[in-house]
Design a protein around this motif. Structure first.
Motif, short mmCIF file in Angstrom:
data_model
loop_
_atom_site.label_atom_id
_atom_site.label_comp_id
_atom_site.label_asym_id
_atom_site.label_seq_id
_atom_site.Cartn_x
_atom_site.Cartn_y
_atom_site.Cartn_z
N TRP A 92 -8.85 -3.64 2.11
CA TRP A 92 -7.46 -3.56 2.58
C TRP A 92 -6.74 -4.87 2.34
O TRP A 92 -5.58 -4.90 1.95
CB TRP A 92 -7.39 -3.20 4.05
CG TRP A 92 -7.97 -1.87 4.41
CD1 TRP A 92 -8.17 -0.80 3.58
CD2 TRP A 92 -8.44 -1.47 5.68
NE1 TRP A 92 -8.74 0.25 4.26
CE2 TRP A 92 -8.92 -0.14 5.57
CE3 TRP A 92 -8.53 -2.09 6.92
CZ2 TRP A 92 -9.45 0.57 6.63
CZ3 TRP A 92 -9.06 -1.39 7.99
CH2 TRP A 92 -9.51 -0.08 7.84
N VAL A 95 -5.98 -5.17 -1.43
CA VAL A 95 -4.92 -4.25 -1.84
C VAL A 95 -3.57 -4.73 -1.30
O VAL A 95 -2.57 -4.74 -2.02
CB VAL A 95 -5.22 -2.80 -1.39
CG1 VAL A 95 -4.02 -1.90 -1.59
CG2 VAL A 95 -6.42 -2.25 -2.14
N GLY A 96 -3.53 -5.15 -0.05
CA GLY A 96 -2.28 -5.65 0.54
C GLY A 96 -1.76 -6.87 -0.20
O GLY A 96 -0.56 -6.98 -0.47
N ARG A 99 -0.39 -5.72 -3.51
CA ARG A 99 0.89 -5.02 -3.34
C ARG A 99 2.02 -6.03 -3.21
O ARG A 99 3.10 -5.85 -3.76
CB ARG A 99 0.85 -4.07 -2.15
CG ARG A 99 -0.03 -2.85 -2.42
CD ARG A 99 0.00 -1.86 -1.29
NE ARG A 99 1.28 -1.21 -1.14
CZ ARG A 99 1.69 -0.17 -1.85
NH1 ARG A 99 0.91 0.33 -2.79
NH2 ARG A 99 2.85 0.37 -1.64
N TYR A 100 1.78 -7.11 -2.46
CA TYR A 100 2.79 -8.16 -2.34
C TYR A 100 3.03 -8.83 -3.69
O TYR A 100 4.16 -9.13 -4.06
CB TYR A 100 2.35 -9.18 -1.29
CG TYR A 100 3.35 -10.29 -1.07
CD1 TYR A 100 4.50 -10.07 -0.32
CD2 TYR A 100 3.16 -11.54 -1.64
CE1 TYR A 100 5.43 -11.07 -0.13
CE2 TYR A 100 4.09 -12.55 -1.45
CZ TYR A 100 5.21 -12.32 -0.69
OH TYR A 100 6.13 -13.31 -0.51
N THR A 102 2.90 -7.56 -6.55
CA THR A 102 3.65 -6.72 -7.50
C THR A 102 5.15 -6.99 -7.47
O THR A 102 5.85 -6.61 -8.39
CB THR A 102 3.41 -5.21 -7.26
OG1 THR A 102 3.85 -4.87 -5.95
CG2 THR A 102 1.96 -4.84 -7.46
N HIS A 103 5.64 -7.69 -6.45
CA HIS A 103 7.06 -8.04 -6.41
C HIS A 103 7.44 -8.97 -7.55
O HIS A 103 8.57 -8.93 -8.04
CB HIS A 103 7.45 -8.67 -5.06
CG HIS A 103 7.34 -7.73 -3.92
ND1 HIS A 103 8.14 -6.62 -3.78
CD2 HIS A 103 6.50 -7.71 -2.86
CE1 HIS A 103 7.80 -5.96 -2.69
NE2 HIS A 103 6.82 -6.61 -2.12
N SER A 106 5.56 -6.92 -11.75
CA SER A 106 5.83 -5.48 -11.66
C SER A 106 4.97 -4.64 -12.59
O SER A 106 4.81 -3.45 -12.37
CB SER A 106 7.31 -5.20 -11.90
OG SER A 106 7.72 -5.77 -13.11
N ALA A 109 2.24 -2.67 -10.78
CA ALA A 109 2.61 -1.68 -9.77
C ALA A 109 1.83 -0.37 -9.91
O ALA A 109 1.35 0.18 -8.91
CB ALA A 109 4.10 -1.40 -9.80
N VAL A 112 -2.02 -0.93 -9.04
CA VAL A 112 -2.17 -1.27 -7.63
C VAL A 112 -1.86 -0.04 -6.77
O VAL A 112 -2.54 0.22 -5.77
CB VAL A 112 -1.30 -2.48 -7.24
CG1 VAL A 112 -1.28 -2.70 -5.74
CG2 VAL A 112 -1.80 -3.74 -7.96
N GLY A 113 -0.86 0.74 -7.16
CA GLY A 113 -0.59 1.99 -6.46
C GLY A 113 -1.77 2.94 -6.54
O GLY A 113 -2.10 3.64 -5.58
N SER A 116 -4.56 1.86 -4.27
CA SER A 116 -4.14 2.01 -2.87
C SER A 116 -4.49 3.39 -2.32
O SER A 116 -4.54 3.58 -1.11
CB SER A 116 -2.63 1.79 -2.74
OG SER A 116 -2.28 0.50 -3.10
#
Length: 194
Positions: A92, A95-96, A99-100, A102-103, A106, A109, A112-113, A116
């Motif tokens: 977790w 992955v978290g 995810r951050y 990916t800002h 990109s 994304a 990572v999706g 998730s």
């Protein structure tokens, strides 16, 4: 990070005012950084690189062999995997963190999706996919293109960044413009040209 979204363009963000302003434009897999002071742009890039390095350390891959792609060709992950389960809390966290990340990256994304989706029962198979992403990040930490202003005006072909710069009174000055292209490709053309 202290950025304010542009009221005129959803993919453009600003931090600071006047001579300390920094603009970041996001377009598909590009990150355009513009500021009056080059040291502000460098500081932002260093912040993002430092965060990416911390994510790699979190995954225990500080001195890993880099990967040229974030995932293997035709990788198929499944919830019905018979592989051994791994520590869900660590999964977790990774992955978290991704995810951050990916800002500003990109192009990660999609993958990572995808990883998730396996938060409930992560297995070694899923963790291997994360490690591949981290190895790719290690390979691409310093990817980017630098455009310095030589003469004439600088134009944009992918987003109306010039309009946003004008609205925020930044204009095209002698300061350089950074374009971080996240997916290296021999067929890609730069989004910004002089």
């Amino acid at each position: 990070m202290g950025f304010e979204q542009s009221p005129h363009e959803v993919a453009v963000y600003r931090r600071g005012n006047g001579g300390n302003a920094l603009l970041v434009g996001i377009y598909v897999d590009d990150l355009v950084i513009k500021g009056i002071k080059e040291e502000k742009m460098e500081a932002f890039k260093e912040e993002m690189t430092a965060y990416a390095k911390r994510v790699i350390e979190l995954g225990g891959l500080t001195d890993c062999n880099p990967a040229l792609t974030p995932t293997k060709d035709r990788l198929k992950l499944s919830r019905d995997s018979t592989a051994e389960e791994v520590d869900a809390t660590q999964y977790w966290r990774l992955v978290g963190s991704l995810r951050y990340l990916t800002h500003t990256r990109s192009n990660l994304a999609f993958i990572v999706g995808n990883i998730s989706r396996f938060m409930q029962q992560p297995t070694t198979e899923h963790l291997q996919a994360i490690k591949r992403i981290l190895r790719y990040i290690a390979e691409t930490l310093d990817y980017g293109l630098h455009y310095s202003r030589l003469s004439g005006s600088l134009g944009c072909s992918t987003i109306s960044l010039a309009r946003i710069l004008k609205q925020w009174s930044l204009g095209w000055t002698a300061s350089p413009l950074w374009l971080w292209r996240r997916i290296p490709s021999s067929t890609s053309e730069a989004s910004i040209s002089e």
